[in-house]
Design a protein around this motif. Structure first.
Motif, PDB file in Angstrom:
ATOM      1  N   ILE A 181       0.864  -1.186   0.000  1.00  0.00           N
ATOM      2  CA  ILE A 181       0.000   0.000   0.000  1.00  0.00           C
ATOM      3  C   ILE A 181       0.896   1.230   0.000  1.00  0.00           C
ATOM      4  O   ILE A 181       1.815   1.345   0.810  1.00  0.00           O
ATOM      5  N   LYS A 182       0.601   2.155  -0.910  1.00  0.00           N
ATOM      6  CA  LYS A 182       1.383   3.383  -1.031  1.00  0.00           C
ATOM      7  C   LYS A 182       0.410   4.553  -1.101  1.00  0.00           C
ATOM      8  O   LYS A 182      -0.508   4.538  -1.917  1.00  0.00           O
ATOM      9  N   LEU A 232      -5.971  16.303  -0.740  1.00  0.00           N
ATOM     10  CA  LEU A 232      -6.196  15.159  -1.624  1.00  0.00           C
ATOM     11  C   LEU A 232      -5.236  14.025  -1.301  1.00  0.00           C
ATOM     12  O   LEU A 232      -4.084  14.250  -0.965  1.00  0.00           O
ATOM     13  N   SER A 233      -5.728  12.814  -1.442  1.00  0.00           N
ATOM     14  CA  SER A 233      -4.919  11.634  -1.190  1.00  0.00           C
ATOM     15  C   SER A 233      -5.069  10.665  -2.354  1.00  0.00           C
ATOM     16  O   SER A 233      -6.165  10.459  -2.862  1.00  0.00           O
ATOM     17  N   THR A 234      -3.947  10.103  -2.762  1.00  0.00           N
ATOM     18  CA  THR A 234      -3.958   9.040  -3.755  1.00  0.00           C
ATOM     19  C   THR A 234      -3.372   7.812  -3.079  1.00  0.00           C
ATOM     20  O   THR A 234      -2.296   7.878  -2.490  1.00  0.00           O
ATOM     21  N   THR A 235      -4.090   6.702  -3.154  1.00  0.00           N
ATOM     22  CA  THR A 235      -3.623   5.469  -2.530  1.00  0.00           C
ATOM     23  C   THR A 235      -3.604   4.360  -3.567  1.00  0.00           C
ATOM     24  O   THR A 235      -4.557   4.175  -4.311  1.00  0.00           O
ATOM     25  N   ALA A 293     -18.203   6.973   0.219  1.00  0.00           N
ATOM     26  CA  ALA A 293     -19.047   7.611  -0.802  1.00  0.00           C
ATOM     27  C   ALA A 293     -18.361   8.837  -1.419  1.00  0.00           C
ATOM     28  O   ALA A 293     -18.567   9.145  -2.584  1.00  0.00           O
ATOM     29  N   GLU A 294     -17.517   9.526  -0.654  1.00  0.00           N
ATOM     30  CA  GLU A 294     -16.840  10.728  -1.143  1.00  0.00           C
ATOM     31  C   GLU A 294     -15.588  10.402  -1.935  1.00  0.00           C
ATOM     32  O   GLU A 294     -14.957  11.271  -2.514  1.00  0.00           O
ATOM     33  N   SER A 295     -15.190   9.130  -1.958  1.00  0.00           N
ATOM     34  CA  SER A 295     -13.964   8.721  -2.641  1.00  0.00           C
ATOM     35  C   SER A 295     -14.261   8.302  -4.071  1.00  0.00           C
ATOM     36  O   SER A 295     -15.380   7.967  -4.418  1.00  0.00           O
ATOM     37  N   VAL A 296     -13.210   8.309  -4.879  1.00  0.00           N
ATOM     38  CA  VAL A 296     -13.341   7.937  -6.283  1.00  0.00           C
ATOM     39  C   VAL A 296     -12.249   6.932  -6.624  1.00  0.00           C
ATOM     40  O   VAL A 296     -11.082   7.128  -6.292  1.00  0.00           O
ATOM     41  N   MET A 297     -12.646   5.844  -7.281  1.00  0.00           N
ATOM     42  CA  MET A 297     -11.655   4.923  -7.829  1.00  0.00           C
ATOM     43  C   MET A 297     -11.424   5.373  -9.261  1.00  0.00           C
ATOM     44  O   MET A 297     -12.323   5.323 -10.098  1.00  0.00           O
ATOM     45  N   CYS A 298     -10.217   5.844  -9.558  1.00  0.00           N
ATOM     46  CA  CYS A 298      -9.966   6.413 -10.881  1.00  0.00           C
ATOM     47  C   CYS A 298      -9.204   5.472 -11.794  1.00  0.00           C
ATOM     48  O   CYS A 298      -9.087   5.735 -12.993  1.00  0.00           O
TER      49      CYS A 298
END
Length: 133
Positions: A36-37, A44-47, A72-77
């Motif tokens: 996990i990174k 903003l956070s990218t994981t 719900a507020e997160s997005v899988m891009c």
């Protein structure tokens, strides 16, 4: 065939659980590795999650389901899957068209990935098709 763990918890909200059906029973697909990174930039956070699984059977490809809890507020891009030597990079498509492509790939014996966002729960369900032994 070795004894495989059977899924007993129908609430997969804990995540990181990959299940498959084998002989009418749901089995756990063993998690082999985790990386996990995260990158924070202001608010903003990218994981990035790298999870390695292995087909525990010795005889046939599996169709697996992975439930990923996501707020719900997160997005899988982006989503990528490596199945055997093949790397599959997903792209957003109309749901019906994506399901047809997944079904076609499965019927042809090719590796396939389909990700859908649950409308009832804060999760994304990812189907991985033809995970070889």
């Amino acid at each position: 065939m070795d004894e495989l763990p059977i899924v007993f918890d129908k609430d997969r909200s804990a995540g990181n659980i990959l299940v498959a059906k084998l002989d009418g029973k749901e089995i756990l697909v063993p998690l082999q590795s985790v990386m996990i990174k995260s990158d924070l930039r202001g608010c903003l956070s990218t994981t990035v999650y790298e999870l390695g699984y292995i087909n525990p059977t010795k005889e046939s490809p599996l169709e697996c389901t992975y439930t990923f809890p996501i707020e719900a507020e997160s997005v899988m891009c982006d989503f990528e899957a490596t199945i055997g030597d093949r790397k599959i990079v997903t792209k957003i498509e109309e749901k019906k068209k994506a399901e047809e492509k997944y079904d076609d790939a499965m019927a042809s014996g090719n590796a396939a990935v389909l990700a859908t966002r649950s409308s009832q729960r804060a999760e994304t369900v990812i189907k991985l098709g033809n995970l070889n032994p």
